[in-house]
Design an enzyme around this catalytic site. Structure first.
Site, mmCIF file in Angstrom:
data_model
loop_
_atom_site.group_PDB
_atom_site.id
_atom_site.type_symbol
_atom_site.label_atom_id
_atom_site.label_comp_id
_atom_site.label_asym_id
_atom_site.label_seq_id
_atom_site.Cartn_x
_atom_site.Cartn_y
_atom_site.Cartn_z
ATOM 1 N N HIS A 195 0.841 -1.199 0.000
ATOM 2 C CA HIS A 195 0.000 0.000 0.000
ATOM 3 C C HIS A 195 0.873 1.244 0.000
ATOM 4 C CE1 HIS A 195 0.881 0.591 4.212
ATOM 5 N NE2 HIS A 195 0.363 -0.582 4.555
ATOM 6 N N HIS A 221 4.075 1.415 2.359
ATOM 7 C CA HIS A 221 5.215 0.634 1.854
ATOM 8 C C HIS A 221 5.840 1.335 0.651
ATOM 9 C CE1 HIS A 221 2.365 -2.774 3.179
ATOM 10 N NE2 HIS A 221 3.246 -2.605 4.159
ATOM 11 N N CYS A 229 0.294 -8.458 21.684
ATOM 12 C CA CYS A 229 -0.505 -8.032 20.522
ATOM 13 C C CYS A 229 0.035 -8.761 19.300
ATOM 14 C CB CYS A 229 -0.427 -6.524 20.311
ATOM 15 S SG CYS A 229 -1.190 -6.028 18.738
ATOM 16 N N CYS A 271 1.295 -6.390 16.495
ATOM 17 C CA CYS A 271 2.663 -5.883 16.684
ATOM 18 C C CYS A 271 3.668 -7.019 16.770
ATOM 19 C CB CYS A 271 2.797 -5.091 17.977
ATOM 20 S SG CYS A 271 1.792 -3.625 18.075
ATOM 21 N N CYS A 312 -4.501 -2.058 21.960
ATOM 22 C CA CYS A 312 -3.240 -1.677 21.328
ATOM 23 C C CYS A 312 -3.508 -0.426 20.495
ATOM 24 C CB CYS A 312 -2.744 -2.810 20.428
ATOM 25 S SG CYS A 312 -1.497 -2.256 19.249
ATOM 26 N N HIS A 351 -3.136 -1.109 16.625
ATOM 27 C CA HIS A 351 -4.021 -2.070 15.954
ATOM 28 C C HIS A 351 -5.462 -2.038 16.442
ATOM 29 C CE1 HIS A 351 0.028 -3.474 14.971
ATOM 30 N NE2 HIS A 351 -0.536 -3.752 13.821
ATOM 31 N N LYS A 409 -4.150 6.288 10.470
ATOM 32 C CA LYS A 409 -3.024 5.600 9.863
ATOM 33 C C LYS A 409 -3.567 4.608 8.823
ATOM 34 C CE LYS A 409 -1.275 2.013 12.028
ATOM 35 N NZ LYS A 409 -0.392 1.006 12.583
ATOM 36 N N LYS A 453 -3.101 -2.273 6.930
ATOM 37 C CA LYS A 453 -3.864 -3.395 6.422
ATOM 38 C C LYS A 453 -5.012 -3.717 7.360
ATOM 39 C CE LYS A 453 0.195 -4.453 6.562
ATOM 40 N NZ LYS A 453 1.594 -4.810 6.570
HETATM 41 N N1 MSP Z 1 7.798 -6.696 9.122
HETATM 42 C C1 MSP Z 1 7.990 -5.516 9.858
HETATM 43 C C2 MSP Z 1 9.331 -4.873 9.529
HETATM 44 C C3 MSP Z 1 10.531 -5.739 9.767
HETATM 45 S S1 MSP Z 1 11.978 -4.915 9.303
HETATM 46 C C4 MSP Z 1 13.207 -5.864 9.826
HETATM 47 C C5 MSP Z 1 6.904 -4.515 9.517
HETATM 48 N N2 MSP Z 1 6.267 -4.670 8.359
HETATM 49 S S2 MSP Z 1 5.085 -3.716 7.801
HETATM 50 O O1 MSP Z 1 4.573 -4.377 6.621
HETATM 51 O O2 MSP Z 1 4.136 -3.428 8.819
HETATM 52 O O3 MSP Z 1 5.794 -2.424 7.334
HETATM 53 C C6 MSP Z 1 6.012 -1.312 8.171
HETATM 54 C C7 MSP Z 1 6.646 -0.224 7.346
HETATM 55 O O4 MSP Z 1 5.844 0.068 6.177
HETATM 56 C C8 MSP Z 1 6.800 1.127 8.010
HETATM 57 O O5 MSP Z 1 7.908 1.206 8.865
HETATM 58 C C9 MSP Z 1 6.918 2.017 6.803
HETATM 59 O O6 MSP Z 1 8.156 1.820 6.187
HETATM 60 C C10 MSP Z 1 5.855 1.450 5.915
HETATM 61 N N3 MSP Z 1 4.534 1.963 6.262
HETATM 62 C C11 MSP Z 1 3.436 1.207 6.562
HETATM 63 N N4 MSP Z 1 2.390 2.041 6.802
HETATM 64 C C12 MSP Z 1 2.781 3.329 6.690
HETATM 65 C C13 MSP Z 1 2.107 4.563 6.671
HETATM 66 N N5 MSP Z 1 0.831 4.699 6.907
HETATM 67 N N6 MSP Z 1 2.833 5.661 6.373
HETATM 68 C C14 MSP Z 1 4.151 5.587 6.046
HETATM 69 N N7 MSP Z 1 4.797 4.441 6.030
HETATM 70 C C15 MSP Z 1 4.212 3.315 6.545
HETATM 71 O O7 MSP Z 1 6.680 -3.605 10.309
#
Ligand code: MSP
Length: 522
Positions: free
Chosen positions: A19, A22, A127, A130, A144, A147, A298, A301
């Site tokens: 999304h 990412h 959680c 998390c 949480c 979430h 925020k 997913k």
């Molecule tokens: N799997 C763990 C990360 C492990 S790294 C060794 C994780 N994954 S995640 O799919 O939840 O991705 C989190 C990351 O996605 C955030 O740190 C950021 O890089 C990006 N983002 C996810 N949602 C976001 C927003 N709403 N806004 C900006 N970036 C965000 O955590």
């Protein structure tokens, strides 16, 4: 400065498709790779998918399939999406990949052998979103915060990584290296976490197999699997070629981790402590950005309000979308995503400002100079000003990218676009074209526009690569898309040389009519 650059994005959870959040981090990484390559550095980037843990088991169950089949499929979507958007990393790490599993196993054994792990009974609120036990600070009204779900009370015998032993070292390291964690607000947050040790303590790094068997087995106790964060963070080593790629050390010495603020604690605290225990030097920088919020919440997913990068590309073009992301988020601070803001930005900066300069420069060169870059006369004051503006922009872009301020770098480029458009307005080449006695001035004006546009396109290459490449190609210097070096290629007004054939082409960034858009959406 090192001749090597190494950047990572988080290893995204393979429980839902990519999304906006990412995409933002992955675009920033891609921009940095391109910018560093333009500085002659060998740039390496790593992204990947985090495939172990309870979250995956839950998601696979919901989808009626096995964790293996489920994560395989989602991981492929991530890889395909980044490849299609042209932002694919140099290495894509899947945490289920045998080489990565071998690294995790080996490093767990090492930490165990060196006495950093202890078996303990633990009770707390967990959680699954998390994938960790929560502290008071992580919760509001019993839920949480991230979430919005109630954590579960769990009592388990777990292996603990004795992380707290490294806190003194880490505090001192952060204090002595001011840009280890940036921007400063996140450095301060990390220091605050370390001051308030009650919220941290040691880290449970195992899950009993009878509860969860989807993970890397502990080499010293086959009845447990490794905690997903301990496993995932190691992907940054795997991706850099650990342990046997000869390039590993040079890459690791400059490792730049990009994350959003949601995963500050594992990156600012767990990871340096793990590296310390492993005898591996800390990464160079942890750069933390804010959240993109949609409707003031925020995007995630689990909350459901999702912006998909491929859909954005289909509707607006990926360069326009990536320009918006880089220009509208001030790195480190939250931003609100709205389609109106996206359209307003694309129209103002790309369609009107840059698009106008591209089309007027190339149209007039076509009409008044037979489509060839004209031979100029001696530059006057106005031309010197445009040149000085290009030099200022080139310097500013370097400065801002180095400090991880992509929005300000783009602002500086747009100032050069403005200055060049103002120059055209003042010189009025359309009038000069009607007056034989001003032929020299006309040539000088259009030559200067072509030069400035080339400088702009070169500076834009890391940010909007396809459009910048197209501008260079229309200016008759397509080779610069691969060969340009910063800042040089954005300076010296020598290219395109007089006589170079230019091409008009269709509007680069057509204006978006937002009223039509919303109707189309309904
Ligand atoms: N799997 C763990 C990360 C492990 S790294 C060794 C994780 N994954 S995640 O799919 O939840 O991705 C989190 C990351 O996605 C955030 O740190 C950021 O890089 C990006 N983002 C996810 N949602 C976001 C927003 N709403 N806004 C900006 N970036 C965000 O955590």
């Amino acid at each position: 400065m090192s001749s090597v650059f190494y950047v990572t994005t988080p290893i995204y959870y393979a429980n839902a498709e990519p999304h906006l959040g990412h995409t933002y981090t992955t675009v920033v990484a891609d921009m940095l790779v391109r910018w560093n390559r333009m500085h002659g550095r060998e740039a390496w980037s790593v992204s990947g998918t985090d495939e172990h843990g309870e979250k995956m088991v839950e998601a696979a169950e919901k989808a009626g399939t096995s964790p293996q089949a489920f994560t395989e499929q989602i991981s492929a979507v991530f890889q395909r999406t980044w490849a299609e958007l042209g932002i694919g990393p140099s290495a894509f790490v899947r945490t289920t990949n045998p080489k990565h599993v071998a690294n995790v196993t080996k490093l767990l054994q090492k930490v165990w052998d060196e006495g950093w792990i202890e078996l303990r009974e633990y009770e707390g609120l967990y959680c699954v979103g998390c994938e960790r036990f929560l502290t008071e600070r992580d919760m509001k009204d019993g839920l949480c915060i991230d979430h919005e779900r109630a954590p579960e009370r769990r009592r388990e015998t777990n292996y603990f990584f004795l992380m707290s032993r490294a806190f003194g070292w880490l505090r001192q390291y952060i204090e002595e290296h001011p840009d280890f964690i940036r921007p400063e607000r996140y450095r301060n947050e990390a220091l605050a976490m370390l001051r308030d040790e009650s919220g941290l303590g040691d880290l449970s790094i195992s899950r009993p197999k009878d509860r969860l068997d989807w993970g890397v087995e502990l080499p010293f106790d086959r009845d447990h699997v490794c905690y997903v964060w301990f496993d995932a963070l190691i992907s940054y080593l795997t991706g850099a070629g650990y342990p046997d790629d000869p390039a590993f050390e040079a890459r690791w010495a400059v490792a730049e981790h990009l994350i959003a603020k949601d995963i500050l604690k594992p990156h600012a605290i767990f990871w340096p402590c793990m590296l310390h225990a492993l005898g591996i030097p800390p990464y160079k920088h942890l750069s933390v950005h804010g959240y993109w919020n949609v409707d003031d919440r925020k995007i995630s997913k689990s909350l459901g309000n999702v912006i998909r990068p491929l859909a954005m590309r289909d509707r607006f073009g990926f360069d326009a979308f990536r320009y918006f992301l880089l220009r509208d988020m001030s790195f480190g601070v939250d931003s609100v995503f709205t389609e109106d803001a996206l359209v307003a930005r694309i129209n103002a900066d790309l369609a009107n400002n840059l698009g106008n300069l591209v089309s007027r420069t190339l149209n007039m060169t076509g009409r008044f100079c037979d489509g060839r870059v004209p031979e100029p006369e001696e530059p006057g004051e106005a031309e010197d000003e445009v040149r000085a503006a290009a030099e200022t922009a080139a310097r500013a872009v370097d400065e801002h990218v180095e400090k991880l301020e992509p929005a300000r770098a783009l602002e500086a480029i747009m100032r050069l676009v403005d200055a060049t458009n103002r120059y055209v307005d003042q010189r009025e080449p359309w009038k000069a074209a009607k007056d034989e006695s001003r032929a020299g001035e006309l040539r000088t004006t259009l030559f200067t526009c072509c030069q400035s546009l080339r400088a702009i396109a070169v500076l834009l290459l890391p940010f909007v690569p396809d459009s910048a490449t197209e501008i260079l190609s229309r200016l008759g210097v397509p080779e610069l898309a691969d060969e340009a070096r910063l800042p040089d290629s954005a300076l010296g007004f020598e290219l395109p040389a007089p006589g170079t054939e230019t091409r008009k082409g269709a509007p680069l960034f057509p204006r978006i009519d937002s009223s039509e858009l919303s109707e189309g959406e309904d």
